[in-house]
Design a protein around this motif. Structure first.
Motif, PDB file in Angstrom:
ATOM      1  N   GLU B  70       0.876  -1.168   0.011  1.00  0.00           N
ATOM      2  CA  GLU B  70      -0.057  -0.023   0.073  1.00  0.00           C
ATOM      3  C   GLU B  70       0.866   1.287  -0.011  1.00  0.00           C
ATOM      4  O   GLU B  70       2.077   1.396   0.709  1.00  0.00           O
ATOM      5  N   ALA B  71       0.315   2.213  -0.500  1.00  0.00           N
ATOM      6  CA  ALA B  71       1.363   3.463  -0.601  1.00  0.00           C
ATOM      7  C   ALA B  71       1.901   4.134   0.657  1.00  0.00           C
ATOM      8  O   ALA B  71       3.180   4.206   0.688  1.00  0.00           O
ATOM      9  N   LYS B  72       0.991   3.747   1.577  1.00  0.00           N
ATOM     10  CA  LYS B  72       1.489   4.266   2.880  1.00  0.00           C
ATOM     11  C   LYS B  72       2.532   3.304   3.742  1.00  0.00           C
ATOM     12  O   LYS B  72       3.191   3.713   4.483  1.00  0.00           O
ATOM     13  N   ALA B 100       5.246  15.589   9.260  1.00  0.00           N
ATOM     14  CA  ALA B 100       4.375  16.488   9.033  1.00  0.00           C
ATOM     15  C   ALA B 100       3.662  16.348   7.680  1.00  0.00           C
ATOM     16  O   ALA B 100       2.597  16.741   7.549  1.00  0.00           O
ATOM     17  N   GLY B 101       4.285  15.522   6.721  1.00  0.00           N
ATOM     18  CA  GLY B 101       3.787  15.122   5.285  1.00  0.00           C
ATOM     19  C   GLY B 101       2.826  13.912   5.599  1.00  0.00           C
ATOM     20  O   GLY B 101       2.460  13.543   4.484  1.00  0.00           O
ATOM     21  N   GLY B 102       2.338  13.636   6.808  1.00  0.00           N
ATOM     22  CA  GLY B 102       1.624  12.507   6.850  1.00  0.00           C
ATOM     23  C   GLY B 102       2.148  11.102   6.594  1.00  0.00           C
ATOM     24  O   GLY B 102       1.136  10.146   6.883  1.00  0.00           O
ATOM     25  N   GLY B 103       3.451  10.946   6.679  1.00  0.00           N
ATOM     26  CA  GLY B 103       4.224   9.543   6.550  1.00  0.00           C
ATOM     27  C   GLY B 103       4.566   9.276   7.743  1.00  0.00           C
ATOM     28  O   GLY B 103       4.406   9.873   8.874  1.00  0.00           O
ATOM     29  N   SER B 104       5.385   8.034   7.840  1.00  0.00           N
ATOM     30  CA  SER B 104       5.913   7.456   9.248  1.00  0.00           C
ATOM     31  C   SER B 104       7.259   7.394   9.043  1.00  0.00           C
ATOM     32  O   SER B 104       7.736   7.080   7.803  1.00  0.00           O
ATOM     33  N   VAL B 105       8.144   7.315  10.299  1.00  0.00           N
ATOM     34  CA  VAL B 105       9.495   7.085  10.282  1.00  0.00           C
ATOM     35  C   VAL B 105       9.690   5.863  11.023  1.00  0.00           C
ATOM     36  O   VAL B 105       9.011   5.867  12.511  1.00  0.00           O
ATOM     37  N   GLU B 106      10.332   4.808  10.596  1.00  0.00           N
ATOM     38  CA  GLU B 106      10.662   3.609  11.374  1.00  0.00           C
ATOM     39  C   GLU B 106      12.127   3.869  11.890  1.00  0.00           C
ATOM     40  O   GLU B 106      12.719   4.203  11.235  1.00  0.00           O
TER      41      GLU B 106
END
Lengths: 417, 116
Positions: B70-72, B100-106
Motif C-alpha cells: 500500500e502506498a502508505k 508533517a507530511g503524513g508519513g511515518s518513520v521507522e
C-alpha cells in the motif's frame, strides 16, 4: 554525500517550471493532450521532490525536470493507440518530436512557447473570468485551489471553471499559435486586459488579505514583462501597463500593517515604497510614448504622481483630476468617477466631490462598495463635519466584508470619536 | 553513540497532489532538516529516496514485480543518524518532515558489531 555547496532553488522554481513545461509540451502535442501533459509534469515534479529532498538539488534542476517530464509525456503518448496515427499525420518521427521539444525548452526559446500559451489561455472563446483562472493555472503554475484562493471563489467553482475552459479550448481545437497579423491588435488587447484585471484582483485587498494575492500581482507583472520583451507585443500600451503594475507594486508592502490590516494611501509610510520598482516603471513609461494614450498610460501617470508625492497635502491633485477627466472620456466607469471625486475633494472641493459620489451611489458596480462610503467619510472630515464623517464610516464598516477592512474602519471611527 | 536507520514510509497521499508551490515548501523543509542535522552532527548520511517500482526474488528464485505494498506502507527512502539511545533517535525522528507530511518513520538501531 555532496553537502559541500547545496544548490538553492530560485523562488517559485516549481511554479515556473510547471508553466514552462506545460506550455512547451502542449505546443508539441496539442491542446487535446493538455490533461496528459499536466499529469506528466506533475509526476516529474513529484519525482524531483522524492529524489532531491534527501540528497539536495542537482546542479541543473531545470534540465533534470525537463528531461523527466518530456519522457513521461512521451511514455504516456506511446500507450495511446492514437499516437501512431498522430505521428503519421504530423509527419514527425519520435526522435524529431523529442529534438523539437528540447529545442523549445532552451532558455532563449522558452518565451516563444509561454507567449503562445498566453494567447491560448486568453482565447476569445473563453469568458474573462475563465481566461484569468486558466492563465493563473497554466502560466503561473497555481493549483486549482490556489487559483480559487487568489480569485476569492470556492475551490469547487474554480475547478469547474478551469475544466470547462479546457474543454472549450479542446473542442474548438485551438492551436498553440501566436495571433496572425490581422487579429494581433484585438488578441493583444484581450491579453492586456486579462493581466490588468488579474493584477487588480490581487491588488484589491478590499476583500480579504492573503499573501497569495501578492503573488497574483507579481505573476501578472511577470507575464506583462514577458510581453514587453517581445518585439511584436511590446507596444506602447503594453509598456504603459507594465509601468502601471510596477508603480502599484512599489506600494504593495506599505499597504498592510504588521497584522495584515489595510493602510489607506493617506496613512501610508511613504518611506516604505519601493524606489527601485518606481525607477524601473519610469523607464518603461518613458518608452511607452504614443499619439494615442490608453487607460494604461493615464492610470500609470496618476500612479506615478502619487509615487512622487511626499505626502497627501503635497500631491498635485489638480493634475490627477485632469487625468481622471481624460480617463472618463475613454470609459465612463463609476470607479473613475469615484477616484476623480476623491482627488477633487483633496484639491479643495470636498462639497462638489460629495455630490459626485452621491451621483454614482445607485450604480450597480458601486452597490455595497465600502470604499465609496469610506471616501464620503474622508470628504466629510475635510469639511470638518465629524458626525457625518462618523455616519459614513459606520456605513462603510457595515458594508465591508473582510475582517481587515472592518479593522481599518474601526481605527478610523476610534480616531474620530 | 549508536547508529540508527530511519526508514521513511508513505506521505503526501492527500486526494489532491501538492501544488508546485507546496512542493517547493516541502523540498525546502527537507533540505533544511537534513542540513541542520548534518551541521549538528546527528545526521550521518541523509540517504536517498527509493523508486516505487522494484522486483522481489522469492526463495524458489521466482521473480515477481513488487513490492506491491500500500502506498502508505511503501518504503520511500532512508537516512542514517546517530544518537545516544533509541529514545533519543526516536525524538529526532519526530522532527522529520516525513511526519508533517503524513508519513511515518521507522527507527531501527544498528546491531552491535563489537562484542556487547
Amino acid at each position: 554525500m555532496t553537502a559541500a555547496e547545496p544548490v538553492e532553488l530560485v523562488e517559485h522554481f516549481f511554479r515556473h517550471e510547471s508553466a514552462k513545461l506545460v506550455s512547451v509540451l502542449t505546443r508539441a502535442f496539442g491542446i487535446a493532450r493538455l490533461e496528459l501533459v499536466e499529469e506528466s509534469v506533475q509526476e516529474a515534479m513529484m519525482a524531483a521532490l522524492r529524489s532531491w529532498r534527501q540528497r539536495g538539488v542537482p546542479h541543473n534542476p531545470a534540465g533534470w525536470i525537463h528531461r523527466v517530464a518530456r519522457n513521461r509525456a512521451l511514455d504516456a503518448l506511446r500507450r495511446e493507440k492514437v499516437h501512431q496515427l498522430a505521428l503519421s499525420l504530423s509527419g514527425q518521427t519520435e526522435e524529431a518530436t523529442e529534438a523539437l521539444i528540447d529545442d523549445w525548452l532552451l532558455e532563449e526559446r522558452l518565451p516563444d512557447s509561454l507567449l503562445r500559451m498566453m494567447f491560448v489561455c486568453c482565447h476569445p472563446a473563453l469568458e474573462q473570468r475563465s481566461q484569468i483562472a486558466l492563465t493563473l493555472n497554466i502560466l503561473c503554475g497555481f493549483s486549482v485551489s490556489e487559483v480559487a484562493r487568489g480569485l476569492l471563489i470556492s475551490v469547487e467553482a474554480g475547478k469547474k471553471r478551469i475544466q470547462r475552459a479546457k474543454k472549450t479550448l479542446a473542442d474548438a481545437q485551438v492551436r498553440v499559435d501566436l495571433p496572425t497579423a490581422g487579429e494581433l491588435k484585438s488578441r493583444l488587447a484581450v491579453v492586456q486586459t486579462v493581466l490588468y484585471v488579474m493584477f487588480n484582483e490581487g491588488y484589491s485587498t478590499s476583500r480579504g488579505h492573503e499573501p497569495l494575492r501578492d503573488d497574483v500581482c507579481e505573476e501578472a507583472a511577470r507575464l506583462c514583462h514577458l510581453l514587453c520583451e517581445h518585439e511584436t507585443f511590446s507596444t506602447p500600451s503594453t509598456r504603459a501597463l507594465l509601468a502601471l503594475m510596477l508603480f502599484h507594486g512599489a506600494r504593495l508592502e506599505a499597504r498592510v500593517d504588521s497584522e495584515g490590516a489595510v493602510i489607506l494611501l493617506e496613512d501610508q509610510d511613504r518611506a516604505r515604497w519601493d524606489r527601485r520598482l518606481i525607477r524601473v516603471g519610469e523607464r518603461w513609461l518613458a518608452r511607452a510614448g504614443s499619439e494615442r494614450l490608453t487607460r494604461f498610460h493615464l492610470e500609470a501617470a496618476i500612479a506615478l504622481l502619487h509615487c512622487h508625492s511626499p505626502s497627501v497635502e503635497e500631491t498635485p491633485w489638480g493634475q490627477i483630476v485632469d487625468l481622471y477627466d481624460r480617463l472618463l472620456v475613454l470609459s465612463d466607469s463609476p470607479l473613475y468617477t469615484l477616484n476623480r471625486a476623491i482627488a477633487r475633494g483633496e484639491a479643495g472641493h470636498p462639497r462638489e466631490a460629495l455630490v459626485a459620489i452621491e451621483s454614482i451611489r445607485g450604480d450597480r458596480e458601486m452597490r455595497d462598495y465600502y470604499l465609496l462610503d469610506c471616501a464620503a467619510g474622508r470628504l466629510h472630515e475635510l469639511l470638518g463635519d465629524r458626525s457625518l464623517a462618523l455616519a459614513a464610516y459606520s456605513r462603510a464598516r457595515s458594508e465591508a466584508g473582510a475582517p481587515h477592512a472592518r479593522a481599518l474602519l474601526d481605527k478610523k471611527l476610534a480616531r474620530l470619536r | 553513540m549508536a547508529k540508527f536507520l530511519f526508514v521513511y514510509r508513505g506521505g503526501h497521499e492527500s486526494p489532491e497532489p501538492p501544488s508546485p508551490e507546496q512542493m517547493q515548501q516541502i523540498m525546502q523543509t527537507w533540505m533544511d532538516w537534513i542540513q541542520g542535522g548534518t551541521e549538528a552532527g546527528w545526521m550521518v548520511d541523509g540517504g536517498t529516496g527509493l523508486k516505487a517500482e522494484g522486483q522481489v526474488v522469492q526463495p524458489d528464485l521466482v521473480v515477481t514485480d513488487g513490492p506491491f505494498a500500500e502506498a502508505k506502507e511503501l518504503v520511500g527512502g532512508f537516512s542514517i543518524v546517530q544518537a545516544d539511545d533509541l529514545a533519543a533517535a526516536t525524538k529526532l525522528a519526530k522532527t522529520s518532515p516525513m511526519i508533517a507530511g503524513g508519513g511515518s518513520v521507522e527507527v531501527r538501531e544498528f546491531m552491535n558489531y563489537d562484542i556487547p
